[in-house]
Write a protein that holds these residues in place. Sequence first.
Motif, PDB file in Angstrom:
ATOM      1  N   ASP A   1       0.837  -1.199   0.000  1.00  0.00           N
ATOM      2  CA  ASP A   1       0.000   0.000   0.000  1.00  0.00           C
ATOM      3  C   ASP A   1       0.872   1.249   0.000  1.00  0.00           C
ATOM      4  O   ASP A   1       1.866   1.343   0.733  1.00  0.00           O
ATOM      5  CB  ASP A   1      -0.899  -0.024   1.229  1.00  0.00           C
ATOM      6  N   SER A   2       0.490   2.223  -0.837  1.00  0.00           N
ATOM      7  CA  SER A   2       1.269   3.469  -0.913  1.00  0.00           C
ATOM      8  C   SER A   2       1.196   4.252   0.387  1.00  0.00           C
ATOM      9  O   SER A   2       2.132   4.992   0.727  1.00  0.00           O
ATOM     10  CB  SER A   2       0.752   4.333  -2.066  1.00  0.00           C
ATOM     11  N   ILE A   3       0.112   4.100   1.149  1.00  0.00           N
ATOM     12  CA  ILE A   3      -0.005   4.808   2.435  1.00  0.00           C
ATOM     13  C   ILE A   3       1.047   4.314   3.410  1.00  0.00           C
ATOM     14  O   ILE A   3       1.631   5.084   4.175  1.00  0.00           O
ATOM     15  CB  ILE A   3      -1.427   4.633   3.010  1.00  0.00           C
ATOM     16  N   VAL A   4       1.314   2.997   3.379  1.00  0.00           N
ATOM     17  CA  VAL A   4       2.346   2.430   4.257  1.00  0.00           C
ATOM     18  C   VAL A   4       3.708   3.016   3.903  1.00  0.00           C
ATOM     19  O   VAL A   4       4.496   3.387   4.787  1.00  0.00           O
ATOM     20  CB  VAL A   4       2.355   0.891   4.136  1.00  0.00           C
ATOM     21  N   LEU A   5       4.002   3.120   2.619  1.00  0.00           N
ATOM     22  CA  LEU A   5       5.280   3.694   2.200  1.00  0.00           C
ATOM     23  C   LEU A   5       5.398   5.161   2.614  1.00  0.00           C
ATOM     24  O   LEU A   5       6.475   5.624   2.996  1.00  0.00           O
ATOM     25  CB  LEU A   5       5.441   3.557   0.691  1.00  0.00           C
ATOM     26  N   LYS A   6       4.298   5.890   2.543  1.00  0.00           N
ATOM     27  CA  LYS A   6       4.332   7.295   2.943  1.00  0.00           C
ATOM     28  C   LYS A   6       4.644   7.439   4.426  1.00  0.00           C
ATOM     29  O   LYS A   6       5.293   8.398   4.833  1.00  0.00           O
ATOM     30  CB  LYS A   6       2.990   7.957   2.621  1.00  0.00           C
ATOM     31  N   SER A   7       4.180   6.509   5.246  1.00  0.00           N
ATOM     32  CA  SER A   7       4.456   6.590   6.682  1.00  0.00           C
ATOM     33  C   SER A   7       5.934   6.382   6.992  1.00  0.00           C
ATOM     34  O   SER A   7       6.424   6.809   8.032  1.00  0.00           O
ATOM     35  CB  SER A   7       3.607   5.564   7.446  1.00  0.00           C
ATOM     36  N   PHE A   8       6.650   5.704   6.080  1.00  0.00           N
ATOM     37  CA  PHE A   8       8.093   5.485   6.268  1.00  0.00           C
ATOM     38  C   PHE A   8       8.920   6.373   5.324  1.00  0.00           C
ATOM     39  O   PHE A   8      10.086   6.071   5.066  1.00  0.00           O
ATOM     40  CB  PHE A   8       8.436   4.007   6.021  1.00  0.00           C
TER      41      PHE A   8
END
Length: 509
Positions: free
Chosen positions: A2-9
């Motif tokens: 998920d792109s949201i997960v990548l944004k959190s990191f």
Amino acid sequence: MDSIVLKSFFPEIFFSLGIFLQLIFNARLINTLKYNFPVIDREVFIQTVFILFCVLILLFNLKIEAHLSNFLFVNDSGGCTAKLLFIITCLLTLPVIFRSFVLQKLNFFEYYIILSLALFASLLLFSVFDLISGYLVIEMQALAFYVLASYKRNSSFSTEAGLKYFISGSFISGIFLLGCSLIYGSLGTLNFNDLSLLLSFKLDDSLENLNFILILGILLVVFTLLFKISAAPFHFWSPDVYDGSPLATTIVFSIFPKLVIFTFFVRWISAISNVYFEIKFIFIFIGLLSLIFGTFFAIKQKRLKRLIVFSSIVQVGFMISALAQYSIDGMVALYYFLFVYILSSILIWNNVALLYTFCNVTNKFYKENIRSVFLSSLSNMSKTNKTWAFSFVIVFFSLAGIPPFGGFLAKALVLFSLIGSNEVVAAGLMMLISLVSVFYYVRIIKLVYFEPKKVTLFDERFQTSFETTYLNLDCTIIAFIMSLLILAFFNPTIFLLLGQYIVLGLFGF
């Protein structure tokens, strides 16, 4: 994924790319004949500060919480706040590291790259939620630390420090893996979330051997973390490694790992909370042992660097005792103590770096290498630099726990949390040992203000070398930290609320 997960990191991703580009750019720059093989220490330092400042902005604007790959890494509000504090600590400490780096004439831009890799591993460790990912990240940090300890290649002390750290670190890594294998063999998982769920069910009485193996595995993991923060009796490596390493590396070892490892400790305790009360007494015992070893060994020290190392073991003893209380009050007391310890460490190592610098200015008339700074070097310092001497008073009074400084309230909060959990005997013993530790802190103040200096013929010729003043950056950092240490006593609400926010964000009670 998920792109949201990548944004959190995204801060960690940006930091890793920044280190990669910094390494390629500077490696090509120093090998360019057009610039005549430049020495680019200052440029690499500024690059590192810029990258960390960008990471700070990214963390400050990060509003997403997520977990990566089935809870291998987790970005929650407590971890993000701890990362913010860690990056701020790095930015405050880097000028001191740069001063020490230049002082010892290392002149290798790779030092900052390796340091950045250690900081990158530390950022990841704030998000670790599994023992396997924790092992990999801890080893990444340790490998960088091994290189930093032995970085001064023309010094046998630095080489010895790196070798000792590598051998002892490799041994303790094996202990950590053994503990992980015992836990996995008992429960079939190493994930903190799964461990918490499985341990919420009480094991049957017929499975006593399985329960024993599980407790043994948990203890081995705990002992590994205690080794990383130099708690007695796992501190055997730290005095020699800290003393033999270059001064810049000693500052890194003394300040950066504490906040990281204790945050990982809090996550680990939250995962094993249902069996934590069976091993609670070990934390109190190790806390008292750290106070005893640190205090009585520090009394005999004559070199300033080793005195500070043993003093840090005493401070770690208080923090471990705060860990023994599985409550909001105990954990908040731990983080308040960490804040005060970090501020005090930055201030004291800044003063030590300045002292080494001034001694080096004098020594260069007859010797190129800097010598060890003994406590006698502080004699009558107030006559030559009143601001410097006053900062010594504040930092050592704070470490001794004397009001009106933050160190007094930090120790009081730990003792109150022990008393609140009916550990009155342990709190009483800690108070008695702390009274002994006041001796060597007050002795330094006596040296600074009241001890007459023995003037030699050499000092008479070059005594003006010590009549120095702070640079503007030194004044700003030291005044800022001294004001925070005083503010931590008179208005501790900000620090306590910040600690509470981190604790409640890391796990729920």
